[in-house]
Scaffold this motif. Structure first.
Motif, PDB file in Angstrom:
ATOM      1  N   ILE A  12       0.856  -1.190   0.000  1.00 11.31           N
ATOM      2  CA  ILE A  12       0.000   0.000   0.000  1.00 11.31           C
ATOM      3  C   ILE A  12       0.894   1.243   0.000  1.00 11.31           C
ATOM      4  O   ILE A  12       1.740   1.408   0.889  1.00 11.31           O
ATOM      5  N   ASP A  13       0.708   2.111  -0.998  1.00 13.02           N
ATOM      6  CA  ASP A  13       1.590   3.282  -1.060  1.00 13.02           C
ATOM      7  C   ASP A  13       1.204   4.310   0.003  1.00 13.02           C
ATOM      8  O   ASP A  13       0.095   4.318   0.534  1.00 13.02           O
ATOM      9  N   GLN A  14       2.142   5.191   0.314  1.00 11.45           N
ATOM     10  CA  GLN A  14       1.959   6.140   1.407  1.00 11.45           C
ATOM     11  C   GLN A  14       0.881   7.187   1.114  1.00 11.45           C
ATOM     12  O   GLN A  14       0.276   7.726   2.041  1.00 11.45           O
ATOM     13  N   SER A  40       4.566   1.055   7.891  1.00 11.14           N
ATOM     14  CA  SER A  40       3.301   1.561   7.377  1.00 11.14           C
ATOM     15  C   SER A  40       3.176   1.213   5.897  1.00 11.14           C
ATOM     16  O   SER A  40       4.073   1.516   5.105  1.00 11.14           O
ATOM     17  N   GLY A  41       2.076   0.552   5.534  1.00 10.95           N
ATOM     18  CA  GLY A  41       1.858   0.153   4.150  1.00 10.95           C
ATOM     19  C   GLY A  41       2.241  -1.278   3.846  1.00 10.95           C
ATOM     20  O   GLY A  41       1.882  -1.798   2.792  1.00 10.95           O
ATOM     21  N   ALA A  48      -5.370 -10.843   6.160  1.00 14.17           N
ATOM     22  CA  ALA A  48      -4.481  -9.863   5.544  1.00 14.17           C
ATOM     23  C   ALA A  48      -4.669  -8.549   6.286  1.00 14.17           C
ATOM     24  O   ALA A  48      -5.777  -8.010   6.320  1.00 14.17           O
ATOM     25  N   LEU A  49      -3.601  -8.048   6.898  1.00  9.72           N
ATOM     26  CA  LEU A  49      -3.675  -6.857   7.747  1.00  9.72           C
ATOM     27  C   LEU A  49      -2.591  -5.860   7.353  1.00  9.72           C
ATOM     28  O   LEU A  49      -1.484  -6.239   6.967  1.00  9.72           O
ATOM     29  N   THR A  50      -2.917  -4.580   7.497  1.00 10.40           N
ATOM     30  CA  THR A  50      -1.920  -3.543   7.305  1.00 10.40           C
ATOM     31  C   THR A  50      -2.026  -2.510   8.413  1.00 10.40           C
ATOM     32  O   THR A  50      -3.131  -2.143   8.833  1.00 10.40           O
ATOM     33  N   TYR A  51      -0.883  -2.082   8.908  1.00  9.00           N
ATOM     34  CA  TYR A  51      -0.822  -1.021   9.923  1.00  9.00           C
ATOM     35  C   TYR A  51      -0.603   0.309   9.220  1.00  9.00           C
ATOM     36  O   TYR A  51       0.019   0.368   8.152  1.00  9.00           O
TER      37      TYR A  51
END
Length: 293
Positions: free
Chosen positions: A27-29, A182-183, A136-139
């Motif tokens: 995931i891009d910033q 992050s991402g 599937a997780l993203t912080y």
């Protein structure tokens, strides 16, 4: 990061061996920033003046589809899911979580609690088994000692590892603390894992959810107006993958789940995945709209 730039075979091998794999900077910033800007509004809309140590907003695809779909329907994630579970993927749940900080002097146990997730099981051997669910997780910020890293026991999807009630809240000698950025998106299943208490000066923000088989029970409102609109659009495009994702278990799935199973699973899955791609009318990411709403 694009589908073309990723070697899925490496992630699949790592997932089978360790129980998890990390797609770094999937995931891009810019997208992360859009999400973070919207979260205070979401918190106010859902919780008003409530003060909680942990906020969970469920049904994010229905509540905020253009915000959640870049993660939930991310083609890299879905390609991976179909590679390890077959073309039968449905959303089990899809959430936004906010964990409030805790003063260091108030921390009783830094480990939130070791566990395996819904539909998992305690392995009785060391053979890899096709997972019943995958998360599937993203912080939305870097995982540091203060924000509270994710703790994992690599390989426990293939080990008969159990714990006492007391052990569940203590660090484990074999644990690995993941310094996710992050991402990054972590994908895992059947793995003993735990969060860590957040002692930073801000909320720890986490998005993502569970994917299950399309005939399993789920915790989603697939009858809401936003998802119904997506289902109509997916039907027009004959997008079988999106229809399954949104609870559409149909004739194609019925035939496949009673196919006779005479070919190796992954060989058969590749044929079915190719069929689904050939049936699709238009691009697979037709659902993309201006982000942030």
């Amino acid at each position: 990061m694009t589908v073309q730039s990723i070697d899925l075979s490496l992630h699949i091998a790592e997932f089978k061996q360790n129980g998890f794999t990390v797609f770094k900077q999937l995931i891009d910033q810019k997208q992360v920033s859009i999400w973070k800007e919207k979260i205070p509004q979401i918190r106010e809309e859902i919780f008003g003046e409530q003060v909680k140590s942990h906020y969970t907003v469920s049904d994010m695809v229905e509540r905020y589809p253009t915000m959640m779909l870049p993660l939930t329907a991310n083609p890299v994630i879905l390609d991976f899911m179909e590679s390890v579970m077959g073309p039968f993927i449905q959303i089990g749940d899809n959430n936004l979580n906010m964990f409030a900080p805790v003063a260091k002097e108030d921390v009783l146990n830094e480990v939130n609690g070791w566990h395996r997730d819904m539909y998992a099981f305690v392995p009785t051997g060391t053979d890899y088994q096709i997972p019943r669910q995958v998360l599937a997780l993203t912080y939305l910020e870097d995982m540091t000692e203060e924000t509270g890293p994710l703790r994992v026991l690599a390989g426990t999807h293939r080990k008969e590892t159990v714990m006492t009630a007391e052990e569940k809240s203590k660090p484990h000698p074999d644990e690995e603390l993941l310094s996710l950025k992050s991402g990054d998106v972590i994908v895992f299943s059947g793995l003993l894992h735990s969060g860590t208490v957040n002692t930073s000066d801000r909320y720890r923000l986490l998005m993502g959810g569970m994917y299950t088989y399309s005939w399993y029970k789920h915790d989603c409102n697939f009858n809401g107006p936003n998802i119904q609109r997506l289902i109509e659009q997916a039907t027009e495009r004959n997008d079988r993958r999106m229809l399954r994702l949104l609870g559409g278990y149909g004739e194609v799935e019925q035939r496949r789940t009673n196919s006779g199973f005479t070919l190796a699973d992954e060989t058969q899955w590749k044929k079915w995945i190719a069929e689904d791609k050939a049936a699709l009318k238009g691009p697979g990411d037709w659902w993309r709209t201006p982000q942030g709403t």
